[in-house]
Design a protein around this motif. Sequence first.
Motif, PDB file in Angstrom:
ATOM      1  N   SER A   7       0.873  -0.978   0.004  1.00  0.00           N
ATOM      2  CA  SER A   7       0.163  -0.045   0.076  1.00  0.00           C
ATOM      3  C   SER A   7       1.101   1.097   0.154  1.00  0.00           C
ATOM      4  O   SER A   7       1.941   1.151   0.313  1.00  0.00           O
ATOM      5  N   GLY A  52       0.678   3.609   2.164  1.00  0.00           N
ATOM      6  CA  GLY A  52       1.312   3.881   3.529  1.00  0.00           C
ATOM      7  C   GLY A  52       2.434   2.922   3.859  1.00  0.00           C
ATOM      8  O   GLY A  52       3.286   3.401   4.432  1.00  0.00           O
ATOM      9  N   PRO A  54      -0.498  12.695   4.396  1.00  0.00           N
ATOM     10  CA  PRO A  54      -1.149  11.536   4.724  1.00  0.00           C
ATOM     11  C   PRO A  54      -1.089  10.641   3.434  1.00  0.00           C
ATOM     12  O   PRO A  54      -1.503  10.986   2.423  1.00  0.00           O
ATOM     13  N   GLU A  96      -3.500   8.814   2.310  1.00  0.00           N
ATOM     14  CA  GLU A  96      -4.729   8.907   1.759  1.00  0.00           C
ATOM     15  C   GLU A  96      -4.626   9.946   0.698  1.00  0.00           C
ATOM     16  O   GLU A  96      -5.306   9.666  -0.405  1.00  0.00           O
ATOM     17  N   ASP A  97      -3.897  11.095   0.727  1.00  0.00           N
ATOM     18  CA  ASP A  97      -3.774  11.998  -0.222  1.00  0.00           C
ATOM     19  C   ASP A  97      -3.141  11.561  -1.434  1.00  0.00           C
ATOM     20  O   ASP A  97      -3.374  11.689  -2.563  1.00  0.00           O
ATOM     21  N   GLU A 149      -2.906   8.387  -2.310  1.00  0.00           N
ATOM     22  CA  GLU A 149      -3.670   7.256  -2.763  1.00  0.00           C
ATOM     23  C   GLU A 149      -4.920   7.920  -3.744  1.00  0.00           C
ATOM     24  O   GLU A 149      -4.937   7.350  -4.639  1.00  0.00           O
ATOM     25  N   LYS A 150      -5.182   9.141  -3.252  1.00  0.00           N
ATOM     26  CA  LYS A 150      -6.359   9.893  -4.020  1.00  0.00           C
ATOM     27  C   LYS A 150      -5.553  10.325  -5.456  1.00  0.00           C
ATOM     28  O   LYS A 150      -6.152  10.372  -6.614  1.00  0.00           O
TER      29      LYS A 150
END
Length: 670
Positions: free
Chosen positions: A160, A162, A175, A177-178, A180-181
């Motif tokens: 992943s 992360g 982050p 998540e940013d 990943e987006k």
Amino acid sequence: MPFIDFKKELNPDQYAAVCAPADVPALVLAGAGSGKTRTLTYRVAHFITECGIYPQELLLLTFTNKAANQMLERVNALTGVETWKFWGGTFHSVANKFLRKEGAAIGINSDFTIADADDSEKMLKHCAEEALPKFFSNKENPRAGLLKEIISYSRNTCNSIGEAMRLRFDWLETPPEDIEKIAKAYENARRGSSILDFDDLLELWLKLLREAPKVCGRYAARFKNVLVDEYQDTNTLQCRILDELCKSGRISAVGDDAQCIYSWRGADIENILSFKKRYPNGSIYKIGLNYRSTPQILNFANGILDGFEAGEDFKKTLTPSRGGFKKPVVIRAIDSQSQSRIVADYIEELTRGANAPYKLSDIAVLYRAHFQAMDMQLQMQYRNIPFAITSGQKFFEQAHIKDAVSQIKFAANPRDFISFARFMNFLPKVGDKTAQKLYQKAAAIAEKSNISIIEAMGSKEVLAKVPEAAREIFPGVAAGLTEVARQIRKSRIGVSSDLFEQNSPKAAPKDMVRVVCDSWYAGCMKNAYEDWQDRMRDFDSLYEYASRFPDIDTFLASASLEIGEGAGRGDDASVFGERASLMTVHQAKGLEFPVVFIIGAAEGLFPLDRCIEDGDVEEERRLFYVASTRAKDLLIITYPRITFGKGHSDLREPSRFWFGVNGGLYERNY
């Protein structure tokens, strides 16, 4: 088909590996200099001449097109079979062929285009700006180049985002998540445009093998054997492709766990160490007869591996095929400058004169990281010894060094717009045109308010003209320039105009280098470059270089001459018609030289201090082993007792990699 006497052409270990059955998994552990390419070439020839396998029923996978072409040309010389009849090439080139032929099974059109590294980075940057418009405005976030490295590492290690950040980019605070987006937006953009990047080629090849069983079955039946070179360098994605393609066990992998040195690119040593676990009926063959190095060098190399933790199946000893010469020599120098003089003395002694035993092209100077080579480069240039840098640009030609020097040049001469534009381009959304507007605004304010241009840079009026993405950083830029300019004024007080009279300035060039290297620029580097730590060490070398000069003007003149004239002095091969090689050990893998110098063989330099802190010492050991086994006749190891950083000096201990070897296997020349 010509007859090949395999028993006559090969040594017993090579013969056993070459003649292993085609339908049983085989891992060939090939020690350094043991004829790995020869073994793989003859295995291909054996399949064709002795096993009745057609060329098109073999798949050869390598890591460079050069290696694939070289191997197939050798097969052609042995068997007469034309190279075009084989499926062979790099993982990426073979993946491209698979997807062109069979990609429709997973929705990939055969007319897709492949984005090169620059195009894919531009595309990713655009996607980031679309998905998260303020992403690059936050100075804590990675820039496009580093962002691409993170996503690529994640994809090639099958982790992943992360987990990839935790493993390789733990200094970043963005982050996951940013990212990943952004990665998802980048993927959607590629799919919508029928564009694949390099990582797509491998990911989609694996997807094809897993989700199109008929296609996978057809090729698994077609290929009677899959041959893989440099198996220890495979990453998780490549290993999974091979496991899917070779479920029948028809795989011949050649590699050396002791030469696995690319974990930072995703290579996983567990792929080779777990071979028997994944292929339980497989066999391991060892070839350790070395055709390259003297017995003394091999004894030393074996000593390095004594500290290497490997399973019982992987223990190996290199044995010599040639006569003796000299033991490796270890030399302790006072500092980096002394070290470079010692090495240059040796090079001149070995290569100059009518009876010189070696040519310059026989010489290689190896180092763990590029920052360790500055003094060596300067010494070679000073003595007019032609050399080639294959590990990157020369020290003063590197972008971050030019950026740092340009800040000092501008602080010393605010009329120097070229220097101003150079380091301003490092800021997000600032190009030459924007830099010119900012400069003109500051110049107008300076004239109106009767202040310097640098003082004007800190004004609210100039800040208002800075692009939003760079606005948070810019006050630090102005503050750094102001401090450097202040120190320059201080240093020039009382400096004599007499060229031959040296007065003691009140501030030294090294102090200005420290300000620049510890300022906004250092913070931005962390978010721009994966190798930012090595670049920071380059700044230590720049600081040490600056400490040799009594005043700022002499320093800047010398640095500018190194930038402008270094290539002409160092790369001029016309003097001797050839050049010595300076390179990192990573660049030297696969090469060999009659004479090898390993410089900087001290704790904190080799192994690097950050690798010690991160617990990566075993890969550093493998790297030192690779360095040592590049030498054919002479191996000379040097280390500086003292190194200098920004405002401090370090007393260096000998590298554990040679100091831990039996002292009877090398000579100390100190």
